[in-house]
Design a protein around this motif. Structure first.
Motif, short mmCIF file in Angstrom:
data_model
loop_
_atom_site.label_atom_id
_atom_site.label_comp_id
_atom_site.label_asym_id
_atom_site.label_seq_id
_atom_site.Cartn_x
_atom_site.Cartn_y
_atom_site.Cartn_z
N ILE A 1 0.83 -1.16 -0.14
CA ILE A 1 -0.16 0.15 0.03
C ILE A 1 0.89 1.37 -0.24
CG2 ILE A 1 -1.65 1.21 1.14
CD1 ILE A 1 -2.74 -0.80 -0.13
N PRO A 2 1.87 1.49 0.67
CA PRO A 2 2.60 2.57 0.54
C PRO A 2 3.36 2.76 -0.66
CG PRO A 2 3.30 1.39 2.82
CD PRO A 2 2.28 0.24 1.89
N ALA A 3 3.64 1.69 -1.44
CA ALA A 3 4.28 1.81 -2.73
C ALA A 3 3.05 2.34 -3.73
CB ALA A 3 4.64 0.62 -3.48
N LEU A 4 1.91 1.71 -3.44
CA LEU A 4 0.71 2.35 -4.33
C LEU A 4 0.55 3.57 -4.09
CD1 LEU A 4 -1.20 0.72 -6.27
CD2 LEU A 4 -2.68 0.18 -4.27
N ASP A 5 0.37 4.04 -2.82
CA ASP A 5 0.27 5.30 -2.63
C ASP A 5 1.30 6.36 -3.29
OD1 ASP A 5 -2.11 5.25 -0.92
OD2 ASP A 5 -0.96 4.79 1.01
N ALA A 6 2.38 5.83 -3.34
CA ALA A 6 3.49 6.90 -3.81
C ALA A 6 3.55 6.82 -5.49
CB ALA A 6 4.74 6.25 -3.54
N ALA A 7 2.62 5.94 -6.17
CA ALA A 7 2.80 5.71 -7.53
C ALA A 7 2.11 6.71 -8.22
CB ALA A 7 2.43 4.23 -7.91
N THR A 8 2.69 7.26 -9.37
CA THR A 8 1.81 8.01 -10.34
C THR A 8 1.59 7.17 -11.53
OG1 THR A 8 4.08 8.68 -11.38
CG2 THR A 8 3.45 10.38 -9.43
N HIS A 9 2.36 6.28 -11.89
CA HIS A 9 2.08 5.26 -13.07
C HIS A 9 2.11 3.83 -12.43
CE1 HIS A 9 3.57 9.13 -14.64
NE2 HIS A 9 3.12 8.71 -15.87
#
Length: 284
Positions: free
Chosen positions: A57-65
């Protein structure tokens, strides 16, 4: 804002895109199930996540793409199986989402041409699973989805030379059989061009300009190596795994006009001959 790509199932094609993005100061987060692969990601500047497993989830929150390379299984798309609601809740956050599918979604067209408007009538279970996965991703409201239907992929480490050299290559002959293919470097160029020119809802065929019978590719590889052309074996007589045989259930030529007209892509390797020559030169 830092452009951040979260790549699910960060495999062969995604890694080719990584090589274009990292020099442009992108942050790339890649998922894998394998600790050794995770260490290799880190050495190249990709942030690894062991997933499923780690909290993504933290990676998903950071993703623009987002880029999804993971193949569907018996339970459907593995990313949506675990993260559908989380992705749907963040649909408006993403600038671009790419789903790597296959030209197998078109099924058999008896050697005729298909484009992105052709009906999706897959002849294999793998193709049917891809059609279902495309539909599942497309059904998420507000997601800026782009679908890339990849032809047969080749490139460094994935070419016919090893089998020709060790004598295991065969020229399997099935009357009228033709395949489209694509070099992995051109896949990366198409993805990068789409990221630069988002068109949510679009589907793109990713292949070269020269659909060809598989036996011609093997023969040309042997010619480049200066080795005898492998023997011809009739499809009916060939010993093949069920998966290998299933590829011969479909014959079609795939049009790639859209990646050129919409995305302005100029292929590095417009045919298998130029691609194989480049692979051999890289080896040397």
């Amino acid at each position: 804002m830092t452009q951040t790509l979260l790549s699910f199932g960060h495999g062969y094609s995604a890694q080719a895109l990584e090589r274009l993005l990292l020099p442009r100061d992108w942050r790339v987060i890649g998922t894998t199930r394998n600790e050794d692969k995770a260490a290799a990601f880190l050495a190249r500047g990709v942030e690894p996540r062991i997933w499923p497993g780690a909290d993504i989830i933290p990676a998903l929150d950071a993703a623009t793409h987002l880029l999804i390379s993971a193949a569907p299984g018996d339970d459907g798309d593995p990313v949506l199986a675990e993260l559908h609601d989380a992705i749907a809740a963040r649909a408006g956050q993403f600038e671009w989402v790419g789903y790597l599918s296959t030209t197998g979604v078109y099924g058999d067209h008896e050697g005729d041409w298909v484009d992105e408007n052709a009906p999706l009538t897959p002849a294999t279970k793998r193709g049917q699973a891809r059609v279902m996965a495309e539909a599942a991703w497309s059904a998420i409201p507000g997601l800026p989805l782009h679908i890339f239907r990849l032809a047969g992929i080749y490139g460094p480490g994935r070419g016919p030379f090893a089998k020709v050299r060790n004598g295991t290559a065969r020229r399997i002959i099935k009357d009228g059989q033709v395949f489209s293919r694509t070099h992995v470097a051109d896949i990366a160029r198409v993805l990068a061009a789409s990221i630069a020119r988002p068109n949510p809802g679009a589907a793109y065929n990713v292949c070269d300009d020269d659909p060809a019978p598989p036996q011609d590719v093997i023969a040309y590889a042997a010619e480049l190596l200066g080795l005898p052309v492998p023997e011809a074996v009739a499809f009916e007589d060939a010993e093949m795994s069920p998966m290998a045989r299933s590829f011969y259930a479909e014959s079609k030529k795939v049009r790639n006009d859209r990646i050129k007209d919409e995305l302005g892509v100029e292929l590095l390797f417009p045919d298998y001959r130029s691609g194989l020559r480049a692979l051999l030169a890289q080896e040397g």
